[in-house]
Structure formats: structure tokens, C-alpha cells
Design an enzyme around this catalytic site. Structure first.
Site, PDB file in Angstrom:
ATOM      1  N   HIS A  16       8.787 -10.903   7.700  1.00  0.00           N
ATOM      2  CA  HIS A  16       8.617 -11.965   8.705  1.00  0.00           C
ATOM      3  C   HIS A  16       9.819 -11.981   9.656  1.00  0.00           C
ATOM      4  O   HIS A  16       9.660 -12.088  10.869  1.00  0.00           O
ATOM      5  CB  HIS A  16       8.549 -13.350   8.049  1.00  0.00           C
ATOM      6  CG  HIS A  16       7.372 -13.581   7.157  1.00  0.00           C
ATOM      7  ND1 HIS A  16       7.509 -14.046   5.876  1.00  0.00           N
ATOM      8  CD2 HIS A  16       6.033 -13.456   7.356  1.00  0.00           C
ATOM      9  CE1 HIS A  16       6.308 -14.200   5.325  1.00  0.00           C
ATOM     10  NE2 HIS A  16       5.399 -13.834   6.189  1.00  0.00           N
ATOM     11  N   LYS A  40      -3.460 -24.682  -0.272  1.00  0.00           N
ATOM     12  CA  LYS A  40      -2.993 -23.344  -0.693  1.00  0.00           C
ATOM     13  C   LYS A  40      -2.009 -23.441  -1.866  1.00  0.00           C
ATOM     14  O   LYS A  40      -1.514 -22.422  -2.335  1.00  0.00           O
ATOM     15  CB  LYS A  40      -2.301 -22.641   0.479  1.00  0.00           C
ATOM     16  CG  LYS A  40      -3.253 -21.816   1.348  1.00  0.00           C
ATOM     17  CD  LYS A  40      -2.476 -20.840   2.223  1.00  0.00           C
ATOM     18  CE  LYS A  40      -3.373 -19.874   2.978  1.00  0.00           C
ATOM     19  NZ  LYS A  40      -2.592 -18.952   3.822  1.00  0.00           N
ATOM     20  N   ARG A  89       0.501  -5.479   9.055  1.00  0.00           N
ATOM     21  CA  ARG A  89       1.146  -4.545   8.138  1.00  0.00           C
ATOM     22  C   ARG A  89       0.307  -3.294   7.960  1.00  0.00           C
ATOM     23  O   ARG A  89       0.703  -2.209   8.333  1.00  0.00           O
ATOM     24  CB  ARG A  89       1.376  -5.204   6.773  1.00  0.00           C
ATOM     25  CG  ARG A  89       2.556  -6.116   6.759  1.00  0.00           C
ATOM     26  CD  ARG A  89       2.547  -7.041   5.591  1.00  0.00           C
ATOM     27  NE  ARG A  89       1.430  -7.969   5.673  1.00  0.00           N
ATOM     28  CZ  ARG A  89       1.260  -8.986   4.862  1.00  0.00           C
ATOM     29  NH1 ARG A  89       2.091  -9.193   3.884  1.00  0.00           N
ATOM     30  NH2 ARG A  89       0.239  -9.799   5.019  1.00  0.00           N
ATOM     31  N   SER A 127       4.879 -12.468   0.856  1.00  0.00           N
ATOM     32  CA  SER A 127       5.433 -13.603   0.117  1.00  0.00           C
ATOM     33  C   SER A 127       4.945 -13.579  -1.330  1.00  0.00           C
ATOM     34  O   SER A 127       5.693 -13.895  -2.257  1.00  0.00           O
ATOM     35  CB  SER A 127       5.020 -14.927   0.774  1.00  0.00           C
ATOM     36  OG  SER A 127       5.491 -14.977   2.094  1.00  0.00           O
TER      37      SER A 127
HETATM   38  P1  ADP Z   1      -0.585 -16.373   6.329  1.00  0.00           P
HETATM   39  O1  ADP Z   1      -0.725 -17.104   5.042  1.00  0.00           O
HETATM   40  O2  ADP Z   1      -1.041 -17.148   7.519  1.00  0.00           O
HETATM   41  O3  ADP Z   1      -1.086 -14.942   6.338  1.00  0.00           O
HETATM   42  P2  ADP Z   1       2.080 -15.390   6.035  1.00  0.00           P
HETATM   43  O4  ADP Z   1       3.256 -16.274   5.888  1.00  0.00           O
HETATM   44  O5  ADP Z   1       1.692 -14.586   4.852  1.00  0.00           O
HETATM   45  O6  ADP Z   1       0.966 -16.320   6.579  1.00  0.00           O
HETATM   46  O7  ADP Z   1       2.300 -14.379   7.258  1.00  0.00           O
HETATM   47  C1  ADP Z   1       2.541 -14.831   8.559  1.00  0.00           C
HETATM   48  C2  ADP Z   1       2.451 -13.665   9.519  1.00  0.00           C
HETATM   49  O8  ADP Z   1       3.433 -12.689   9.205  1.00  0.00           O
HETATM   50  C3  ADP Z   1       1.136 -12.915   9.493  1.00  0.00           C
HETATM   51  O9  ADP Z   1       0.832 -12.504  10.800  1.00  0.00           O
HETATM   52  C4  ADP Z   1       1.410 -11.737   8.612  1.00  0.00           C
HETATM   53  O10 ADP Z   1       0.553 -10.646   8.904  1.00  0.00           O
HETATM   54  C5  ADP Z   1       2.825 -11.431   9.002  1.00  0.00           C
HETATM   55  N1  ADP Z   1       3.556 -10.730   7.957  1.00  0.00           N
HETATM   56  C6  ADP Z   1       3.604 -11.026   6.639  1.00  0.00           C
HETATM   57  N2  ADP Z   1       4.374 -10.157   5.952  1.00  0.00           N
HETATM   58  C7  ADP Z   1       4.811  -9.260   6.866  1.00  0.00           C
HETATM   59  C8  ADP Z   1       5.620  -8.077   6.788  1.00  0.00           C
HETATM   60  N3  ADP Z   1       6.089  -7.642   5.616  1.00  0.00           N
HETATM   61  N4  ADP Z   1       5.873  -7.402   7.935  1.00  0.00           N
HETATM   62  C9  ADP Z   1       5.356  -7.837   9.095  1.00  0.00           C
HETATM   63  N5  ADP Z   1       4.569  -8.917   9.248  1.00  0.00           N
HETATM   64  C10 ADP Z   1       4.296  -9.624   8.146  1.00  0.00           C
END
Ligand code: ADP
Length: 157
Positions: A16, A40, A89, A127
Site C-alpha cells: 500500500h 468485515k 497486484r 493485509s
Molecule cells: P480492499 O479491502 O478494499 O481490497 P485493501 O486494503 O486490501 O482494501 O487494498 C486497498 C488497495 O490497495 C487495493 O486497490 C488493493 O488492490 C491495493 N493493494 C493491496 N495490497 C497491495 C500491494 N501489495 N501492492 C499494491 N497494491 C496493493
């Protein structure tokens, strides 16, 4: 141009953070919008997630942290931009992201979603992977900012 980067960030990872840093370089202003979605059942409260993101992005002057509940399009409509940023990703993200972007655009025609591709070293990182490893006392220090590492140790001690 201003963008909104929404997500659960439960917790924020280096993946992120990489997107946030690159967005901060390429856009005038980045608002990280944390979804406060109790259904969630997040590990971290919204206050904890805000605090961790604030700490992890404190050196980035054009990044601010906010939270929202309900529909993303309603949050976007109240902001001063129409542009939503999401990270991609792997191909497995594509289907979900496509569905969300199309749904949001059909709810509000003005809302545009743009994507930034994850760095290859972060494509495996999520996460949930971080939480799984931390819950078994595994070392996540290369996967998350320091403040998150500390908080995870607290949660799982
Ligand atoms: P959600 O539950 O809405 O998917 P996340 O917190 O998991 O939210 O992710 C938020 C954003 O960050 C999403 O667009 C996700 O694709 C992106 N994201 C998550 N992990 C990574 C990563 N390792 N590298 C790049 N982008 C990521």
C-alpha cells in the site's frame, strides 16, 4: 489532480505504502480513505488504522488520511475530485477491481477509477497474509512499516 485511494488497510502494508508514495509523486494530492466497515470484522479499529497510516505517511506532505463508511461513490461525491485510485497486484485482482470500478461508475457516471500496478516484489503481499504470519509469531518486518510491526505484536501477544 487529486485522487482518493480507498481500502480497508487492515493494516497498511509496504505494498500500500509503495502505491501511496508513487501516487504522491504523480498527483497533487492523495487522500487515503479508510473504509470503516464493521461487517468485515477488522483486526484493527478505524482509529488504530488511521493512526498507523498517519505515522507511516507523515513525511509525505501531499498525503492525507481520512475514513468513510457507506458507499465509496457517496464519499467521492462529497470530495473535490472524481478520481479513485486502486492498486493492481496480479490478474486475480483484475476481476474484482473491474467489477467495483464498473459498479461505481454505473452508480455515479462522473466517478473514474484509475489503477497503478504493484511493484513485483509486493505482488504477493496483502493485509491478510501479514495477519496470518503475525498471528503465528512470524517476522513481518520487511512487509509492513515499523509502527504496524509494533501494533501487530501487541495484538497477537
Ligand atoms: P480492499 O479491502 O478494499 O481490497 P485493501 O486494503 O486490501 O482494501 O487494498 C486497498 C488497495 O490497495 C487495493 O486497490 C488493493 O488492490 C491495493 N493493494 C493491496 N495490497 C497491495 C500491494 N501489495 N501492492 C499494491 N497494491 C496493493
Amino acid at each position: 489532480m487529486k485522487v482518493i485511494y480507498p481500502g480497508s488497510f487492515d493494516p497498511v502494508t509496504n505494498g500500500h505504502l509503495d502505491i501511496i508514495q508513487r501516487a504522491a509523486k504523480n498527483f497533487d494530492e492523495v487522500t487515503v480513505a479508510i473504509l470503516d466497515n464493521k461487517s468485515k470484522s477488522p483486526l484493527f479499529t478505524i482509529e488504530e488504522r488511521i493512526a498507523m497510516l498517519k505515522e507511516a505517511t507523515k513525511s509525505l506532505e501531499n498525503v492525507n488520511i481520512d475514513s468513510f463508511s457507506g458507499l465509496l461513490v457517496d464519499y467521492v461525491a462529497k470530495s473535490n475530485t472524481n478520481t479513485v485510485l486502486r492498486g493492481l497486484r496480479a490478474i486475480s485482482d483484475y476481476e474484482n477491481e473491474m467489477r467495483n470500478a464498473l459498479a461505481n461508475n454505473s452508480l455515479n457516471n462522473d466517478v473514474e477509477t484509475i489503477f497503478m500496478v504493484s511493484k513485483s516484489e509486493y505482488t504477493f503481499l496483502s493485509s491478510s497474509v501479514v495477519k496470518e504470519i503475525a498471528s503465528f509469531n512470524g517476522d513481518v518486518k520487511n512487509m509492513v512499516p515499523e509502527v504496524v510491526c509494533k501494533q501487530l505484536k501487541e495484538k497477537y501477544k
